[in-house]
Structure formats: C-alpha cells, structure tokens
Write an enzyme that holds these catalytic residues in place. Sequence first.
Site, short mmCIF file in Angstrom:
data_model
loop_
_atom_site.label_atom_id
_atom_site.label_comp_id
_atom_site.label_asym_id
_atom_site.label_seq_id
_atom_site.Cartn_x
_atom_site.Cartn_y
_atom_site.Cartn_z
N PHE A 181 -0.35 -3.07 0.46
CA PHE A 181 -0.41 -1.97 1.39
C PHE A 181 -2.04 -1.16 1.31
O PHE A 181 -2.52 -1.44 0.32
CB PHE A 181 0.65 -0.91 0.98
CG PHE A 181 0.63 0.60 1.59
CD1 PHE A 181 1.07 0.45 3.00
CD2 PHE A 181 0.33 1.71 1.12
CE1 PHE A 181 1.07 1.51 3.78
CE2 PHE A 181 0.24 2.86 1.89
CZ PHE A 181 0.92 2.80 3.37
N ASN A 183 -3.52 1.31 0.63
CA ASN A 183 -3.90 2.30 -0.80
C ASN A 183 -3.76 1.51 -2.22
O ASN A 183 -4.26 2.05 -2.99
CB ASN A 183 -3.31 3.59 -0.66
CG ASN A 183 -1.78 3.46 -1.00
OD1 ASN A 183 -1.52 2.55 -1.60
ND2 ASN A 183 -1.28 4.59 -1.12
N LYS A 184 -3.61 0.24 -1.93
CA LYS A 184 -3.36 -0.70 -3.14
C LYS A 184 -4.71 -1.19 -3.62
O LYS A 184 -5.76 -1.26 -2.76
CB LYS A 184 -2.25 -1.68 -3.15
CG LYS A 184 -0.82 -1.04 -2.74
CD LYS A 184 -0.23 -0.41 -3.94
CE LYS A 184 0.87 0.93 -3.77
NZ LYS A 184 1.95 0.32 -2.97
N ASN A 185 -4.66 -1.75 -4.65
CA ASN A 185 -5.93 -2.48 -5.35
C ASN A 185 -6.56 -3.64 -4.50
O ASN A 185 -7.89 -3.92 -4.31
CB ASN A 185 -5.83 -2.86 -6.50
CG ASN A 185 -5.60 -1.83 -7.66
OD1 ASN A 185 -5.29 -0.63 -7.37
ND2 ASN A 185 -6.22 -2.08 -8.99
N LEU A 186 -5.70 -4.23 -3.78
CA LEU A 186 -6.06 -5.38 -2.84
C LEU A 186 -5.16 -4.98 -1.62
O LEU A 186 -4.17 -5.06 -1.37
CB LEU A 186 -5.52 -6.83 -3.59
CG LEU A 186 -5.83 -8.08 -2.79
CD1 LEU A 186 -5.37 -9.16 -3.57
CD2 LEU A 186 -5.34 -7.99 -1.39
#
Length: 379
Positions: A181, A183-186
């Site tokens: 998603f 806003n996630k790290n990847l």
Amino acid sequence: MTWNIALADLDLGQAEEDAVLAVLRSRWLTSGEVTRRFEEAFAGQVGARHAVAVSNATAGLHLACVVAGLQPGDEVIVPSLTFVATVAAILYAGAKPVFADIVSETDLTVSPQSIAERITARTRAIVPMHYGGYACDMDAILALAGKHGLVVIEDAAHAPGASLDGRGLGTWGRAGVFSFFSNKNLATGEGGMLVTDDDEFARRARLLGSHAMTSLTWDRHQGHAWSYDVTEVGFNYRLDEIRSAIGLVQLEKLERNNQRRRSLTGLYHRELSIEGPGLGLPFVKHRGQSAGHLMPILLPPGKDRIKFMEHMKSKGIQTSIHYPPAHGFSYYRVAVEHQSLPVTEDVAAREVTLPLHPLLSEAQVGEVVAAVRAALRES
Ligand SMILES: *Cc1c(COP(=O)(O)O)cnc(C)c1O
C-alpha cells in the site's frame, strides 16, 4: 492540507517511471514475466522459498487463512492493536477472531503470555503482527504453536526487510503477508506478497488466488495449454505487471531506505529520551533488525491527545494514531466478544505516530522533536 512535514512520503523516481512505461509498451499487463521476477526477487530478499504476488495484503491474509484450512468455528488469536484488515481477513474465512493483548508499553507486539491464556480446544491459528516493523517474539509464538498444533500466519505488512536473529520476518510462520500500500516501506499503490517455505501452501495460494483455474492465461498465451478446469471456488487476488514493475524498483531501494528509517528512529529516540519519564518510547530496546515503519510515542498518562495532535498540526506536522484497537470499533465490539485487554487499552489511548520516511532529514526530525516538546508543555 499540505504539510510542512508529512507522516509518510514516497521514494519514487525516474526508475519507477521507466519500469511502468516498459510494461505499457510491452502490451502485456498482468500475470506475466515482470510479476514472476518480482516474486523471485522478493522471495530472495526476505529469505522465503516461495512468494506469491497478491493484489493487496488484505487479500493475501484472506488467502492464507483459506489455504491454512480455517473453517467456521475455528478460533484464531490476533492482536487487537493492529490494522482492522488483519482481523477482517479471519472473518472472511468464517473463523472467529480472539483478541490478545500486547506485551507492554515498551513492546507493542502481541504478548505470547496473552496468546497462551486464550488457547482453547477450538484454537487453530495465531496471526501475529509485527507492529511498526518490530519483531514479535516469534520463538515463543512458534513454541506455543508447536505445542498446540496451531498454524502461524504473520501479518508482516510493516516488516519487509526486517529480521529477528537473522531470519526475515514473514518467514517464521507457515505463511507471511506483506503490504505494498502506498504508505508502506515498499509501495506500489495497492499490492502485496504472500511468502511461504511450504511448496503445497504456495501451490494452493497461487491456484486459489487466480480463480482456482488449473492453467493460466500466460500458459495459454505461451501455447502451453488450451483449456482449464476449476476444482473449487477461487478468487482473483493477482497483482498486475505495472505494479510489479514498480515493486521491482522499490525492492532495490528497500534495504537502503530501511537503514535510513532505522537511523532516523535512533535520532528520534536519542532526542526524545531527554524528555525523561512520562513520555513513552516503545521499541528503544528491541530484539532484531526492524523495518522502521512507524515512529510511535506514548503521551504521558492524562495528556489530551487531540490537543497534542492539534498543536503539531498548527506547526504543519502531520501525526497519526496506530491504532484505534479493533475491539473498540462498533462492528467488532458487537461481532467479536473479547476478554479484557488492559495494556492495549492504555497504549491505544496514549499513542501518537510521528513522521518517519526515508526522505525525512535530520533537521526535520529536530523540528518534530521541538514541536513535541512544545506540545507536551502546552497540551
Ligand atoms: C496496511 C496493513 C494491512 C492491509 O494492507 P493492504 O495492502 O492495504 O490490504 C494489513 N495489516 C496491517 C498491519 C497493515 O498495516
């Protein structure tokens, strides 16, 4: 609202743009070579035998619950302090979520002790969630699972590239699920990955995630198959080539960006620990190498959180709450009976998440810290 310092931001550039264009120009948009390469590269990076790309982590968690064979009446132990999708996925499979408490105000991951207290004859699975990219106590959780014959499905949405004792988070349980998603790290926009070391689990996840069709469009396109059979009810939980192409580029940046997140987290911890007792700083000492997904703080008991967040907002600094606990939502309050969760309730009432992303500068961390100090005095 445009923030002076946003909670999250994306490290996207020319390489992602080129990768997307290449897919568009190839005229093959889903279930193809790019997704296969993304799966292989991701499996290699986290240290899993198999990776199955999925349309989002919620779908991946649902798929894992189905492939694990969860049935109506089965109980699944899960933290309440998580994103609601972790719990919803259990309900999709017809199973019954049982909420466990977290360890303490310095460790916001699910408590093995609390899990143990909730195991009954109907318990079939445990779904730990690596809060903020920090490892749950997987040794203790696997020991409980082994003793009681339970399946472990890790919600590793926050934890790509994180590890515990050198072993990738998401690879400890029967399956682990990651979110891409935005806003996630990847980040790929929407997207996710299910990983497992179990050949049969991977085969079933791939089959059920693609309509349970016994041959794929790709195989037919390649001239390997003319038709297909369907042997059970499947889903369409596939990831497309466009997102996989973004994912491949993002994966190359993951280690460096996680390192940056850990370094900024260290700076926050050093600066904020001067505040002394009262302000809670979870995960200052924690086992393993985190993905540094979130930067949670706990306001001193009795502080007005809304006023605190309003003060931060007046300085242009975005903050958030991770999470309103699942057992408090009006649907879940009624649909899922629960035992008392005192640590979760205390922490969830005091938690505020500060900005953390790889593009943040040390000076901006300094600004956030100064604003926190001022807000603590004034709220
Ligand atoms: C983001 C998130 C999910 C859901 O991921 P999606 O890819 O948006 O479906 C699940 N669990 C946790 C803990 C998350 O943070």
